[in-house]
Design a protein around this motif. Structure first.
Motif, PDB file in Angstrom:
ATOM      1  N   ARG A   1      -4.143   3.625  -8.245  1.00  0.00           N
ATOM      2  CA  ARG A   1      -4.423   2.866  -7.051  1.00  0.00           C
ATOM      3  C   ARG A   1      -4.786   1.402  -7.282  1.00  0.00           C
ATOM      4  O   ARG A   1      -5.693   0.877  -6.687  1.00  0.00           O
ATOM      5  CB  ARG A   1      -5.576   3.506  -6.270  1.00  0.00           C
ATOM      6  CG  ARG A   1      -5.307   4.918  -5.931  1.00  0.00           C
ATOM      7  CD  ARG A   1      -6.440   5.526  -5.203  1.00  0.00           C
ATOM      8  NE  ARG A   1      -6.154   6.916  -4.925  1.00  0.00           N
ATOM      9  CZ  ARG A   1      -5.278   7.305  -4.018  1.00  0.00           C
ATOM     10  NH1 ARG A   1      -4.664   6.403  -3.295  1.00  0.00           N
ATOM     11  NH2 ARG A   1      -5.049   8.559  -3.817  1.00  0.00           N
ATOM     12  N   ARG A   2      -4.091   0.781  -8.185  1.00  0.00           N
ATOM     13  CA  ARG A   2      -4.292  -0.660  -8.329  1.00  0.00           C
ATOM     14  C   ARG A   2      -2.950  -1.325  -8.126  1.00  0.00           C
ATOM     15  O   ARG A   2      -1.933  -0.821  -8.556  1.00  0.00           O
ATOM     16  CB  ARG A   2      -4.836  -0.974  -9.716  1.00  0.00           C
ATOM     17  CG  ARG A   2      -6.190  -0.346  -9.944  1.00  0.00           C
ATOM     18  CD  ARG A   2      -6.751  -0.845 -11.227  1.00  0.00           C
ATOM     19  NE  ARG A   2      -6.810  -2.304 -11.197  1.00  0.00           N
ATOM     20  CZ  ARG A   2      -7.799  -2.972 -11.757  1.00  0.00           C
ATOM     21  NH1 ARG A   2      -8.751  -2.345 -12.365  1.00  0.00           N
ATOM     22  NH2 ARG A   2      -7.799  -4.288 -11.707  1.00  0.00           N
ATOM     23  N   TYR A   3      -2.988  -2.492  -7.464  1.00  0.00           N
ATOM     24  CA  TYR A   3      -1.743  -3.220  -7.298  1.00  0.00           C
ATOM     25  C   TYR A   3      -1.300  -3.746  -8.651  1.00  0.00           C
ATOM     26  O   TYR A   3      -2.072  -4.322  -9.403  1.00  0.00           O
ATOM     27  CB  TYR A   3      -1.941  -4.350  -6.293  1.00  0.00           C
ATOM     28  CG  TYR A   3      -2.196  -3.825  -4.912  1.00  0.00           C
ATOM     29  CD1 TYR A   3      -1.238  -3.057  -4.264  1.00  0.00           C
ATOM     30  CD2 TYR A   3      -3.388  -4.072  -4.253  1.00  0.00           C
ATOM     31  CE1 TYR A   3      -1.462  -2.561  -3.005  1.00  0.00           C
ATOM     32  CE2 TYR A   3      -3.623  -3.581  -2.982  1.00  0.00           C
ATOM     33  CZ  TYR A   3      -2.650  -2.824  -2.367  1.00  0.00           C
ATOM     34  OH  TYR A   3      -2.881  -2.327  -1.124  1.00  0.00           O
TER      35      TYR A   3
ATOM     36  N   PHE B   1       0.807  -1.230   0.000  1.00  0.00           N
ATOM     37  CA  PHE B   1       0.000   0.000   0.000  1.00  0.00           C
ATOM     38  C   PHE B   1       0.837   1.275   0.000  1.00  0.00           C
ATOM     39  O   PHE B   1       0.522   2.224  -0.714  1.00  0.00           O
ATOM     40  CB  PHE B   1      -0.967  -0.018   1.191  1.00  0.00           C
ATOM     41  CG  PHE B   1      -1.908   1.142   1.216  1.00  0.00           C
ATOM     42  CD1 PHE B   1      -3.033   1.153   0.410  1.00  0.00           C
ATOM     43  CD2 PHE B   1      -1.661   2.240   2.025  1.00  0.00           C
ATOM     44  CE1 PHE B   1      -3.895   2.232   0.413  1.00  0.00           C
ATOM     45  CE2 PHE B   1      -2.516   3.321   2.027  1.00  0.00           C
ATOM     46  CZ  PHE B   1      -3.637   3.322   1.222  1.00  0.00           C
TER      47      PHE B   1
ATOM     48  N   LEU C   1       1.640   2.491  -3.456  1.00  0.00           N
ATOM     49  CA  LEU C   1       0.559   2.709  -4.416  1.00  0.00           C
ATOM     50  C   LEU C   1       0.519   4.150  -4.867  1.00  0.00           C
ATOM     51  O   LEU C   1       0.640   5.061  -4.073  1.00  0.00           O
ATOM     52  CB  LEU C   1      -0.791   2.412  -3.768  1.00  0.00           C
ATOM     53  CG  LEU C   1      -1.385   1.034  -3.912  1.00  0.00           C
ATOM     54  CD1 LEU C   1      -2.810   1.081  -3.420  1.00  0.00           C
ATOM     55  CD2 LEU C   1      -1.338   0.588  -5.335  1.00  0.00           C
TER      56      LEU C   1
ATOM     57  N   TYR D   1      -1.682   6.713  -7.964  1.00  0.00           N
ATOM     58  CA  TYR D   1      -2.839   6.644  -8.816  1.00  0.00           C
ATOM     59  C   TYR D   1      -2.519   5.814 -10.042  1.00  0.00           C
ATOM     60  O   TYR D   1      -1.416   5.868 -10.519  1.00  0.00           O
ATOM     61  CB  TYR D   1      -3.271   8.063  -9.191  1.00  0.00           C
ATOM     62  CG  TYR D   1      -4.742   8.148  -9.375  1.00  0.00           C
ATOM     63  CD1 TYR D   1      -5.577   8.191  -8.268  1.00  0.00           C
ATOM     64  CD2 TYR D   1      -5.294   8.139 -10.648  1.00  0.00           C
ATOM     65  CE1 TYR D   1      -6.938   8.237  -8.423  1.00  0.00           C
ATOM     66  CE2 TYR D   1      -6.664   8.188 -10.804  1.00  0.00           C
ATOM     67  CZ  TYR D   1      -7.477   8.228  -9.704  1.00  0.00           C
ATOM     68  OH  TYR D   1      -8.819   8.260  -9.856  1.00  0.00           O
TER      69      TYR D   1
END
Lengths: 330, 257
Positions: free
Chosen positions: B107-109, B100, B103, B105
């Motif tokens: 905002r996806r792994y 986290f 992360l 934008y």
């Protein structure tokens, strides 16, 4: 996305579309698909056009919007307060919005934006009050709910008092108190709708944040999440959703509690599945209920809030009973 | 790695830590011991600025932690809290959340995050459990998940607040091996422990706290010889020689009549 979940999402999407189409077509006067098509293309010219543009369309949109908003708001509040009993109607968020709308009407501000904004303000104040009580008392999970319930009944009592003193403020109060869509109009729907769509869009981009927040305050902070800031943001968004919905649909209770729970049973607690499915499921559920409320006793109409509790209560208990054997760490 | 100078901290109304100095080196296990309520947990929380300090400085990688943003600090120091909620999510998701702090934008792994998470799970031997829900696991396995999360966080320092609570003896010993393993990877490991013999066995550096102060810090052998544990806890710490080295145990000071 795993296949099982795909099917569930597909089902929920279908439920939304089918119920919305039915809701557009059916009612005291039925519109055939051809009538519908002509009404859509032709605008409000003939009777069918009038019914479609000024009754069915706002009503259907209202159902979809309020269902999506309340269910998502409930899911967010449950995650942020880490309490599965929380929902906008239980901890006084809806009541706060209701009081603000009633006051707004009593004072004579009747424009759509004034009502939507005051509903949001009322909901936000109620949320902040609950959080304040929770933080001052040490925030055990039960305390949050108890404080919320107290605030809820206090705010509702104030609303009743205002209506008693200023009877004009209670236009269609009966409908407002249990929630219903029979008197939805463009003027109220559009500002609230904008608020709801904006809040939903923002919430859906914050799935990871919501998940990390529900790992617990210290862990979340350790992972680099600014806990206080994010928590406040989520509560503001939840208040926006619930408040906007109350401003045109009244105090619909149950949706914010049972839809998130039902959805959680289906796809688990991960926000990236939970929140979108809450949007779809909430929208579909409310639209179906409203449809039934209109059709069951034609030409009479039940307030949808009543029907929702009658259908939702047993359904929810069924879900609880079905969960035998599952581990639950509360 | 982490350097604490003259740290003081108080909750409204009462001081919790006063004048704490401690240097936490990389590649070593630092164990903090002390009686209940002496401020051990608060000390750890201060290191990740969950509890803001009143005075003194905390340097991480030579820079004051107040100059790091929350996310930047989370890329330097991982912290496993003592009280944790058990969310209803899968093991893989949980470990992924260790990413986290990295992360941005949208905002996806990303793929890279997934491969780091899988690597962390492999190191803890839980890669087969990736899709299992966290709340269906036993306490010991869950602890491994949390450590895998901290590994995925990929920080030079890891703080563990009483990582052995709720674990049976075998898992407690395993936890100590994990701590040594992390230190061998070059991380600065800090643990709060209650079991003195386990602390003496595991620590490279033992810090003894009492009433918000750091009384003494050094190698376990030195701490033992100083007798400071005896006076802080009001017990007698003893040891005997075994083929594997010293074993420590402790006894009550009060002789039975």
């Amino acid at each position: 996305m795993p296949k099982g979940k795909k099917v569930i999402f597909l089902g929920a999407g279908l439920l939304c579309i089918v119920s919305a189409l039915l809701s557009l077509g059916l009612g005291a006067a039925s519109l055939s698909p051809r009538d519908l098509w002509q009404a859509i293309c032709g605008g409000p010219k003939d009777t069918a056009g009038w019914i479609f543009w000024y009754a069915r369309l706002p009503r259907t949109a209202a159902c979809l919007l309020s269902g999506a908003a309340l269910a998502t708001s409930g899911a967010v509040i449950q995650a942020v307060l880490s309490n599965k009993l929380a929902s906008p109607s239980i901890i006084g968020v809806n009541a706060g919005a209701g009081l603000a709308v009633t006051l707004c009407c009593a004072l004579g501000f009747l424009s759509g934006w004034a009502i939507a904004a005051s509903a949001f303000g009322g909901a936000l104040l109620a949320v902040l009050l609950v959080v304040f009580v929770a933080e001052k008392t040490g925030a055990s999970r039960t305390t949050v709910i108890l404080g919320g319930v107290a605030i809820n009944s206090f705010l509702n009592a104030l609303s009743e008092a205002v209506v008693t003193l200023v009877p004009e403020a209670g236009m269609s109060r009966g409908d407002f108190r249990v929630g219903g869509f029979s008197s939805v109009s463009h003027t109220r729907l559009i500002p609230a709708g904008i608020l709801i769509v904006a809040a939903l869009a923002l919430v859906l981009t914050l799935c990871n944040e919501l998940d990390v927040l529900s790992l617990g305050e210290d862990t979340a902070q350790g992972l680099g999440l600014s806990v206080k800031k994010m928590r406040t943001l989520f509560l503001i968004l939840a208040a926006m959703l619930a408040g906007a919905s109350v401003s045109f649909a009244g105090l619909l209770g149950f949706v914010g509690l049972i839809v998130p729970h039902a959805v959680r049973k289906l796809v688990g607690s991960e926000s990236r599945y939970l929140l979108p499915l809450c949007v779809l499921g909430g929208a579909g559920f409310v639209t179906c209920c409203d449809l039934a409320a209109r059709l069951l006793f034609v030409p009479y109409e039940l307030p949808v809030g009543i029907l929702m509790s009658v259908l939702g209560g047993p359904f929810f208990i069924l879900l609880l009973l079905k969960r035998k054997g599952g581990k639950d760490h509360d | 790695m982490i350097k604490v100078e003259n740290l003081s901290l108080s909750y409204p109304g009462h001081p919790v830590l006063s004048g704490v100095n401690l240097s936490i080196p990389a590649g070593k296990v630092t164990v903090i011991v002390g009686p209940n309520g002496c401020g051990k947990s608060t000390f750890l929380k201060a290191l990740v600025s969950i509890c803001p300090c009143d005075s003194g400085t905390i340097l991480v990688d030579g820079q004051n932690i107040s100059r790091y943003s929350t996310k930047e600090l989370a890329r330097k120091v991982a912290y496993l809290a003592q009280n944790r909620q058990v969310p209803d999510i899968s093991v893989l998701r949980m470990v992924l959340h260790g990413r986290f702090p990295y992360l941005s934008y949208p905002r996806r792994y990303k793929k890279e995050d997934f491969s780091i998470a899988y690597e962390a799970m492999e190191q803890m031997g839980i890669e087969d459990l990736a899709e299992e829900p966290l709340n269906a696991l036993s306490g010991g396995t869950r602890q491994k998940v949390y450590i895998a999360m901290a590994l995925a966080q990929d920080t030079p320092a890891i703080l563990l607040d009483e990582p052995t609570t709720f674990l049976d003896v075998a898992h407690q010993l395993q936890m100590m091996e994990h701590a040594r393993f992390l230190a061998e990877k070059g991380k600065a490991v800090v643990m709060v422990l209650h079991d003195l013999s386990m602390a003496m066995q595991t620590a490279d550096q033992l810090a003894v706290m009492a009433e918000g102060r750091l009384l003494r810090c050094g190698e376990p052998e030195m701490i033992f010889n100083s007798g400071c544990l005896d006076s802080v806890f009001g017990i007698r710490v003893c040891r005997f020689q075994t083929p594997e080295g010293w074993q420590y145990y402790y006894q009550s000071n009060h002789k039975r009549a």
